[in-house]
Motif scaffolding. Structure first.
Motif, short mmCIF file in Angstrom:
data_model
loop_
_atom_site.label_atom_id
_atom_site.label_comp_id
_atom_site.label_asym_id
_atom_site.label_seq_id
_atom_site.Cartn_x
_atom_site.Cartn_y
_atom_site.Cartn_z
N GLY A 1 29.40 41.28 13.10
CA GLY A 1 30.01 41.56 12.16
C GLY A 1 29.02 40.83 10.76
O GLY A 1 28.06 40.28 11.22
N SER A 2 29.64 40.78 9.77
CA SER A 2 29.10 39.76 8.49
C SER A 2 30.24 38.93 7.95
O SER A 2 31.29 39.62 7.31
N TRP A 3 30.19 37.63 8.12
CA TRP A 3 31.20 36.73 7.63
C TRP A 3 30.81 35.99 6.53
O TRP A 3 29.57 35.69 6.37
N GLU A 4 31.64 35.43 5.78
CA GLU A 4 31.55 34.41 4.72
C GLU A 4 30.76 33.16 5.15
O GLU A 4 31.36 32.72 6.37
N THR A 5 29.97 32.78 4.42
CA THR A 5 29.33 31.13 4.98
C THR A 5 30.53 30.27 5.28
O THR A 5 30.26 29.43 6.19
N THR A 6 31.26 30.03 4.22
CA THR A 6 32.16 29.02 4.04
C THR A 6 33.14 29.44 5.02
O THR A 6 34.20 28.55 5.39
N LEU A 7 33.37 30.65 5.51
CA LEU A 7 34.46 31.02 6.34
C LEU A 7 33.92 31.57 7.67
O LEU A 7 34.38 33.03 7.74
N PRO A 8 33.17 31.18 8.36
CA PRO A 8 32.58 31.91 9.52
C PRO A 8 33.49 32.35 10.54
O PRO A 8 34.47 31.71 10.84
N LEU A 9 32.96 33.17 11.40
CA LEU A 9 33.85 33.62 12.48
C LEU A 9 34.17 32.75 13.66
O LEU A 9 35.04 32.98 14.04
N SER A 10 33.36 31.77 13.80
CA SER A 10 33.57 30.41 14.59
C SER A 10 34.57 29.89 14.31
O SER A 10 35.34 29.13 15.24
N ARG A 11 35.49 29.77 13.24
CA ARG A 11 36.66 29.20 12.69
C ARG A 11 37.87 29.97 13.72
O ARG A 11 38.80 29.07 13.97
N LEU A 12 37.52 31.01 14.16
CA LEU A 12 38.60 31.46 15.06
C LEU A 12 38.95 30.96 16.30
O LEU A 12 39.66 31.09 17.03
N ALA A 13 38.11 30.00 16.77
CA ALA A 13 38.22 29.22 17.82
C ALA A 13 39.30 28.13 17.84
O ALA A 13 39.79 27.56 18.76
N SER A 14 39.82 27.96 16.47
CA SER A 14 40.91 26.90 16.42
C SER A 14 42.40 27.45 16.56
O SER A 14 42.44 28.81 16.44
N TYR A 15 43.31 26.56 17.09
CA TYR A 15 44.57 26.56 17.19
C TYR A 15 45.11 26.82 15.72
O TYR A 15 46.44 27.44 15.76
N ASP A 16 44.55 26.21 14.91
CA ASP A 16 45.08 25.94 13.43
C ASP A 16 44.94 27.47 12.63
O ASP A 16 44.10 27.98 12.59
N PRO A 17 46.34 27.83 12.55
CA PRO A 17 46.40 29.21 11.82
C PRO A 17 45.63 29.33 10.32
O PRO A 17 45.66 30.41 9.58
N ARG A 18 45.57 28.18 9.80
CA ARG A 18 45.10 28.03 8.48
C ARG A 18 43.62 28.14 8.46
O ARG A 18 43.02 28.32 7.42
N LYS A 19 42.84 27.92 9.71
CA LYS A 19 41.42 28.15 9.79
C LYS A 19 41.16 29.35 9.87
O LYS A 19 41.38 30.18 10.89
N ARG A 20 40.72 30.23 8.79
CA ARG A 20 40.58 31.54 8.64
C ARG A 20 39.01 32.07 8.70
O ARG A 20 38.36 31.06 8.34
N ALA A 21 38.66 33.15 9.05
CA ALA A 21 37.32 33.60 8.95
C ALA A 21 37.56 35.06 8.17
O ALA A 21 38.78 35.75 8.10
N TRP A 22 36.53 35.15 7.26
CA TRP A 22 36.73 36.28 6.23
C TRP A 22 35.27 36.98 6.40
O TRP A 22 34.33 36.64 6.25
N SER A 23 35.67 38.14 6.60
CA SER A 23 34.59 39.09 6.45
C SER A 23 33.88 39.19 5.03
O SER A 23 34.56 39.10 4.03
N THR A 24 32.61 39.78 4.95
CA THR A 24 32.18 39.89 3.44
C THR A 24 32.57 41.24 2.67
O THR A 24 32.64 41.17 1.70
N ASP A 25 33.02 42.29 3.82
CA ASP A 25 33.92 43.20 3.02
C ASP A 25 34.43 43.92 4.19
O ASP A 25 34.58 43.40 5.09
N ALA A 26 34.97 44.97 3.94
CA ALA A 26 36.19 45.79 4.87
C ALA A 26 35.22 46.74 5.57
O ALA A 26 36.18 47.33 6.28
#
Length: 96
Positions: free
Chosen positions: A26-51
């Motif tokens: 995919g293509s993910w925002e620099t400040t919210l990268p895909l690697s954030r999904l490894a966290s248990y914290d639901p507030r740690k989000r990953a956002w794609s650059t578009d849909a």
């Protein structure tokens, strides 16, 4: 009474273990990268650059063959029109 042998209260989470787990695709925002999904914290989000489909691909390499007893995608914000496809395999081409 016999001791239960098949009860699992909390399956082992290979992703948060951090042992050679790699997120890609995919293509993910620099400040919210895909690697954030490894966290248990639901507030740690990953956002794609578009849909677009190509931008929202998530690949998780567990580093070696593992047994998955449980799989969940929690705290997602899929729209009702979203298409979700789960593919599991033990090689890069998913041939096996």
């Amino acid at each position: 009474m016999a001791t239960p042998t098949n009860a699992v209260f909390m399956p082992y989470n290979w992703v948060t273990d951090g042992a050679a787990v790699v997120f890609s695709g995919g293509s993910w925002e620099t400040t919210l990268p895909l690697s954030r999904l490894a966290s248990y914290d639901p507030r740690k989000r990953a956002w794609s650059t578009d849909a677009l489909n190509a931008s929202t691909i998530v690949k998780i390499d567990l580093g070696q063959i593992r047994t998955l007893n449980f799989f969940a995608a929690m705290f997602t914000n899929f729209s009702q029109s979203a298409r979700v496809r789960w593919t599991f395999g033990n090689d890069a081409t998913f041939a096996t």
